[in-house]
Design an enzyme around this catalytic site. Structure first.
Site: not given
Ligand code: 6PG
Length: 482
Positions: A128, A182, A185-186, A189
């Site tokens: 990430s 991960k 994590h997302n 996010e």
């Molecule tokens: C990270 C981000 C990366 C990705 C996003 C975008 O941890 O660096 O999460 O993995 O750019 O997940 O995800 P979306 O396009 O689904 O918003």
């Protein structure tokens, strides 16, 4: 052979990761891309990096010292399988193939099992931090075998972000554990971004402040307990002015949020595990709703509240502070739900995941890096068996200090007709968890009525059924009550 590490796939993430690796003492980096053009570009643009280029998989394998270690940075999906197949052809038992893409953890479990048959190690590693993180220090979440970690650990530690002196990487657990973490994590996010979006929307529509003024508010929030990468970049985005129109950029960006799938995976997986990640789910659904222009156009004439809503000048500061508290409280809920999912996943798949370590490696490099992750590490250190993060003393106190404001914000949002699905569902989750009694009792009664699904009683052991279509007496039943 001279290279201790190789990178396959030289799009932006792969190139940046390769440059990051090459810039660290002790690494010699072999690079390979399906078309040599990208390899040449990377060589031309970064002569300082001293890469070892390879034009075939055989050459790539020959350039690596054993155990050969290669990180695949290609778009998740079929491309990954093709590269894994090619590498298993030229690698030998004991070598290590790392998938650094956003793979679905069940794919990683499948691939690890298949590759293991050849004696080669397969490691799914969540990485990430976006392009910038790949170049300067990402947060890395590797799964895979203990054996692979011996070789891979020092290499990943050399390129990871550093938070308070510690590299943001740990061996998360076996096979798909890294990609699972991960994924969560997302999901967090997504929730974090949605919550920030709701906060911005409420402040803008309630106070009439401009995006630039709201940027200043976020910058100020970033000096307090909300300090985080996402708050920081939110201020930057809000401050940006469109060169073409002179308008705030945020006003000319089409309001339909994209998604590449990891948020949806988090929710799908949570549904299977029976974990209520309601804040994350609302964040995923809010993006879906935004991306339905036909439905939105059709519904745009439906009535909203009869009275317009504005916050009086004298109350604006207090309102902004309420929103800040609602954001903080909802954020605690999102993380708490995310960690619940990690705990459930670890149990389901037999991973020994150290929750405090996960919070620790999220302190730097990754998209959800935030000051309060230290508090999460501390909470799990103080009580490894903590059943819900939001009940840890620090977070319980934070919620005590924010819940009144949180309620006011949800009330006002509902009255004003401003959608705040993540704020309100997080609050409902909080109230649900802390409730003495839930209407689940009534649901059990309904289930028993139409399907004889049985229920348990509060006052004695056993499983019961009421003879609803008979004389309505209660009988003890052999069923499970669920
Ligand atoms: C990270 C981000 C990366 C990705 C996003 C975008 O941890 O660096 O999460 O993995 O750019 O997940 O995800 P979306 O396009 O689904 O918003």
């Amino acid at each position: 052979a001279t290279a201790n590490i190789g990178v396959v796939g030289l799009a932006v993430m792969g190139s940046n990761l390769a440059r990051n690796l090459a810039s660290r003492e002790g690494n010699t980096v072999s690079i390979f891309n399906r078309s040599y053009e990208k390899t040449q570009t990377l060589l031309d643009e970064h002569p300082e990096a001293e890469f070892v280029p390879a034009s075939t998989y055989a050459e790539f394998a020959a350039s690596l010292t054993t155990p050969r270690t290669a990180i695949i940075m290609v778009q998740a999906g079929k491309g990954t399988d093709a590269v894994i197949d090619a590498l298993t052809e030229v690698f030998e038992p004991g070598d290590i193939i790392v998938d650094g893409g956003n793979a679905l953890f069940t794919d990683t479990i499948r691939r690890e099992k298949a590759v293991r048959e050849t004696g080669i190690n397969f490691v799914g590693a969540g990485i990430s931090g976006g392009e910038e993180g790949a170049l300067n220090g990402p947060s890395i979440m590797p799964g895979g075998s203990d054996e692979s970690w011996v070789t891979l650990g020092p290499i990943l530690k050399s390129i990871a972000a550093v938070a308070e002196g510690e590299p943001c990487v740990t061996h998360v657990g076996h096979d798909g554990a890294g990609h699972f973490v991960k994924m969560v994590h997302n999901g967090i996010e997504y929730a974090d971004m949605q919550l920030i979006g709701e906060a911005y929307d409420l402040i803008r529509r309630g106070t009439g402040k401009s995006p630039a003024e709201i940027a200043d508010i976020f910058s100020e929030w970033n000096r307090g307990e909300l300090e985080s990468y996402l708050i920081e970049i939110t201020a930057e985005v809000l401050r940006q002015v469109d060169a073409e129109t002179g308008e705030p950029l945020v006003d000319v960006i089409l309001d339909q949020a994209g998604a590449k799938g990891t948020g949806a995976w988090t929710v799908q997986t949570a549904l299977d595990l029976g974990i209520p990640v309601s804040g994350i789910a609302e964040a995923v659904f809010a993006r879906s709703l935004s991306s339905k222009p036909a439905q939105r156009a059709a519904a745009s004439d439906l009535p909203g509240p009869s009275e317009a809503w504005t916050v009086a000048d004298a109350d604006k500061d207090a309102f902004v502070e309420d929103v800040r508290r609602a954001l903080y409280a909802s954020k605690i809920v999102a993380y708490s739900q995310g960690f619940d999912e990690i705990v459930a996943g670890a149990e389901q798949y037999g991973w020994d995941i150290k929750k405090g370590d996960i919070a620790a490696i999220w302190r730097g490099g990754c998209i959800i890096r935030a000051r309060f992750l230290n508090r999460i590490t501390e909470a799990y250190a103080a009580d490894p068996g903590l059943v819900a993060l939001l009940t840890a003393p620090y977070f319980a106190e934070a919620l005590t200090g924010t819940q009144e404001a949180w309620r006011r914000v949800v009330v006002v949002a509902a009255q004003a007709g401003i959608p705040s699905p993540a704020f309100s569902s997080s609050l409902a989750y909080y109230d649900g968890l802390r409730a003495d009694r839930l209407p689940a009792a009534l649901i059990q009664g309904q289930r028993d009525f139409f399907g004889a699904h049985t229920y348990k009683r509060v006052d004695k052991d056993g499983t019961f059924h009421t003879l609803w279509s008979g004389d309505r007496t209660e009988i003890e039943s052999a069923g499970s009550g669920h």
